[in-house]
Scaffold this motif. Structure first.
Motif, short mmCIF file in Angstrom:
data_model
loop_
_atom_site.label_atom_id
_atom_site.label_comp_id
_atom_site.label_asym_id
_atom_site.label_seq_id
_atom_site.Cartn_x
_atom_site.Cartn_y
_atom_site.Cartn_z
N PRO A 117 1.97 -6.04 -0.52
CA PRO A 117 2.59 -6.05 -1.85
C PRO A 117 1.70 -5.36 -2.88
O PRO A 117 0.47 -5.36 -2.77
CB PRO A 117 2.74 -7.55 -2.16
N LEU A 118 2.33 -4.78 -3.88
CA LEU A 118 1.60 -4.01 -4.88
C LEU A 118 1.84 -4.57 -6.28
O LEU A 118 2.81 -5.30 -6.53
CB LEU A 118 2.02 -2.54 -4.86
N ARG A 119 0.97 -4.19 -7.18
CA ARG A 119 1.17 -4.44 -8.61
C ARG A 119 1.41 -3.09 -9.29
O ARG A 119 0.70 -2.12 -9.04
CB ARG A 119 -0.06 -5.11 -9.23
N ALA A 120 2.45 -3.03 -10.11
CA ALA A 120 2.74 -1.82 -10.88
C ALA A 120 2.21 -2.02 -12.29
O ALA A 120 2.43 -3.07 -12.90
CB ALA A 120 4.23 -1.55 -10.91
N GLU A 121 1.51 -1.03 -12.81
CA GLU A 121 0.95 -1.08 -14.15
C GLU A 121 1.50 0.09 -14.97
O GLU A 121 1.54 1.22 -14.49
CB GLU A 121 -0.58 -1.00 -14.12
N ALA A 122 1.93 -0.20 -16.19
CA ALA A 122 2.50 0.84 -17.05
C ALA A 122 1.84 0.79 -18.42
O ALA A 122 1.36 -0.27 -18.85
CB ALA A 122 4.01 0.64 -17.21
N GLU A 123 1.81 1.93 -19.08
CA GLU A 123 1.33 1.98 -20.45
C GLU A 123 2.18 2.97 -21.25
O GLU A 123 2.68 3.95 -20.71
CB GLU A 123 -0.15 2.34 -20.52
N ILE A 124 2.35 2.65 -22.52
CA ILE A 124 3.11 3.50 -23.45
C ILE A 124 2.20 3.85 -24.61
O ILE A 124 1.45 3.01 -25.11
CB ILE A 124 4.36 2.76 -23.99
N ARG A 170 3.44 6.21 -18.65
CA ARG A 170 3.05 6.54 -17.29
C ARG A 170 2.86 5.24 -16.51
O ARG A 170 2.80 4.15 -17.10
CB ARG A 170 1.77 7.38 -17.27
N LEU A 171 2.73 5.37 -15.19
CA LEU A 171 2.69 4.19 -14.34
C LEU A 171 1.81 4.47 -13.13
O LEU A 171 1.69 5.61 -12.69
CB LEU A 171 4.12 3.83 -13.91
N ARG A 172 1.19 3.42 -12.60
CA ARG A 172 0.42 3.54 -11.37
C ARG A 172 0.64 2.30 -10.52
O ARG A 172 1.11 1.27 -11.00
CB ARG A 172 -1.07 3.73 -11.65
N ALA A 173 0.27 2.40 -9.22
CA ALA A 173 0.40 1.28 -8.29
C ALA A 173 -0.99 0.81 -7.87
O ALA A 173 -1.90 1.61 -7.70
CB ALA A 173 1.20 1.70 -7.06
N VAL A 174 -1.13 -0.51 -7.70
CA VAL A 174 -2.41 -1.11 -7.34
C VAL A 174 -2.20 -2.02 -6.13
O VAL A 174 -1.29 -2.86 -6.13
CB VAL A 174 -3.01 -1.92 -8.50
N ALA A 175 -3.04 -1.83 -5.10
CA ALA A 175 -3.03 -2.70 -3.91
C ALA A 175 -4.44 -3.23 -3.72
O ALA A 175 -5.35 -2.48 -3.35
CB ALA A 175 -2.57 -1.93 -2.68
N GLY A 176 -4.64 -4.52 -3.99
CA GLY A 176 -5.99 -5.08 -3.89
C GLY A 176 -6.91 -4.42 -4.89
O GLY A 176 -6.66 -4.42 -6.10
N ASP A 177 -8.00 -3.83 -4.38
CA ASP A 177 -8.96 -3.14 -5.25
C ASP A 177 -8.70 -1.64 -5.32
O ASP A 177 -9.49 -0.90 -5.93
CB ASP A 177 -10.39 -3.38 -4.75
N THR A 178 -7.62 -1.18 -4.70
CA THR A 178 -7.33 0.25 -4.65
C THR A 178 -6.13 0.57 -5.52
O THR A 178 -5.11 -0.13 -5.46
CB THR A 178 -7.04 0.70 -3.20
N SER A 179 -6.24 1.58 -6.33
CA SER A 179 -5.13 1.98 -7.20
C SER A 179 -4.82 3.45 -7.01
O SER A 179 -5.69 4.25 -6.65
CB SER A 179 -5.45 1.70 -8.67
N SER A 180 -3.57 3.80 -7.26
CA SER A 180 -3.18 5.20 -7.22
C SER A 180 -3.64 5.88 -8.50
O SER A 180 -4.06 5.23 -9.47
CB SER A 180 -1.66 5.31 -7.11
N ALA A 181 -3.54 7.19 -8.52
CA ALA A 181 -3.76 7.91 -9.78
C ALA A 181 -2.59 7.61 -10.71
O ALA A 181 -1.49 7.27 -10.28
CB ALA A 181 -3.85 9.41 -9.51
N TRP A 182 -2.83 7.70 -12.00
CA TRP A 182 -1.73 7.56 -12.96
C TRP A 182 -0.73 8.68 -12.75
O TRP A 182 -1.10 9.82 -12.44
CB TRP A 182 -2.25 7.60 -14.39
N SER A 183 0.53 8.37 -12.91
CA SER A 183 1.56 9.41 -12.85
C SER A 183 1.41 10.36 -14.03
O SER A 183 0.66 10.09 -14.97
CB SER A 183 2.95 8.77 -12.89
N ASP A 184 2.12 11.47 -13.98
CA ASP A 184 2.17 12.34 -15.15
C ASP A 184 2.86 11.60 -16.30
O ASP A 184 3.68 10.70 -16.09
CB ASP A 184 2.96 13.62 -14.84
N TRP A 185 2.54 11.99 -17.53
CA TRP A 185 3.19 11.39 -18.69
C TRP A 185 4.68 11.72 -18.69
O TRP A 185 5.07 12.85 -18.41
CB TRP A 185 2.55 11.89 -19.98
N GLN A 186 5.50 10.73 -19.04
CA GLN A 186 6.94 10.89 -19.15
C GLN A 186 7.34 10.70 -20.62
O GLN A 186 7.00 9.68 -21.23
CB GLN A 186 7.67 9.85 -18.30
#
Length: 324
Positions: A117-124, A170-186
């Motif tokens: 399972p993942l955690r999704a993080e977003a910022e505006i 933008r948004l990124r995915a986090v699994a444990g201590d590993t996270s993806s890069a942030w997406s491009d700005w929308q």
């Protein structure tokens, strides 16, 4: 002369697990026998051996010595990723994304090869291109325990966005201590439409320079002269710089606001004339920037010019035909 042989292998842990063979192996070459899926389990310690059989004479060799083997399947590497970003609800017009609510949902598909399972993080944050609306981060939010391969949805709470704002997220995915890069700005523009207010047509950007002289006109037909209608208005964040319309109290109106503020008063022509019902009529309005006067024409007759303020200079989309 070369002979053709068959080589066989057996795997035990303990007792027979599987036996297999490969035919027509040329003498002096390497034989390869693949263990099919479902035969072995991660962590098993097994042993295997092989022998060769001449297929022409059916004479076989002795079995080889047992070879020990431990089955070890490494866990998939956790590499979170995001894709298919979108805002809901939203509409597209000429490549620009608009949301008709101050509380949209930010959506994205989250994926992790490890399957956890993942955690999704977003910022505006404020769009740097929209000067005068603010700068920097507005809000951050998360969605937890999102299954890999499914869509994450993060709702923006009330009180964070303002009608008329141009923002980016933008948004990124986090699994444990590993996270993806942030997406491009929308990019997205907040353009709130109240129930029953959706216009017949609207542009994606300002059309009329309200600080200069202009004329607006339309052929109209309606069945209720007491409705609160906007025939043509160029919207602002809080107030329209100008509005050509009809109100129950004043009939046909052509009004202006000099400041884009929630409490800015509207001034201009309030004719007190109710238009015809169930028949076509022509309505025209002119604004003279030099004298700051506004005039209304109903099927040719005109009402005396009225003094009005200079419209404010922060217009947005031009709308035609909406109920207020």
């Amino acid at each position: 002369m070369r002979s053709s042989t068959t080589r066989q292998r057996q795997v035990r842990a303990p007792g027979p697990i599987w036996a297999g063979a490969v035919d027509t192996v040329v003498s002096g070459t390497q034989a390869s026998v693949t263990v099919p899926g479902g035969m072995l389990t991660d962590g098993w310690k097994v042993r295997w051996r092989v022998r060769a059989i001449n297929t022409a004479t059916t004479v076989g060799s002795s079995w080889s010595d047992w070879q020990n083997l431990t089955v070890y399947v490494p866990d998939p590497v956790s590499e979170p990723a995001v894709g298919a970003l979108q805002v809901s609800p939203a509409e597209q017009a000429d490549g620009i994304t608009f949301t008709p609510t101050r509380t949209p949902a930010l959506l994205a598909q989250v994926i992790d090869p490890a399957g956890q399972p993942l955690r999704a993080e977003a910022e505006i944050e404020h769009d740097p291109a929209a000067t005068g609306q603010g700068s920097g981060q507005i809000w951050t939010g998360t969605a937890d325990n999102v299954a890999s391969g499914t869509q994450a949805s993060i709702a923006v709470p009330a009180g964070k966005l303002v009608d008329g704002w141009k923002v980016r997220w933008r948004l990124r995915a986090v699994a444990g201590d590993t996270s993806s890069a942030w997406s491009d700005w929308q990019q997205v523009t907040v353009d709130v439409i109240q129930p029953g207010e959706k216009p017949l047509a609207q542009t994606t950007a300002p059309v009329i320079r309200a600080d200069q002289s202009f004329t607006a006109a339309a052929w109209l037909r309606w069945s209720d002269a007491n409705g609160d209608y906007s025939i043509i208005e160029q919207r602002g964040t809080h107030q329209a710089p100008f509005r050509l319309g009809n109100t129950p109290e004043h009939g046909l109106v052509f009004t202006f606001t000099k400041a884009d503020a929630a409490n800015a008063p509207a001034e201009g022509v309030r004719s007190g004339i109710k238009p015809p019902v169930d028949e076509w009529f022509h309505l025209a309005a002119t604004y003279d920037a030099a004298t700051r006067t506004a005039t209304l024409y109903l099927s040719a007759p005109r009402w005396a010019p009225h003094s009005c303020p200079s419209p404010h200079g922060t217009p947005r989309r031009l709308r035609c035909g909406s109920v207020r």
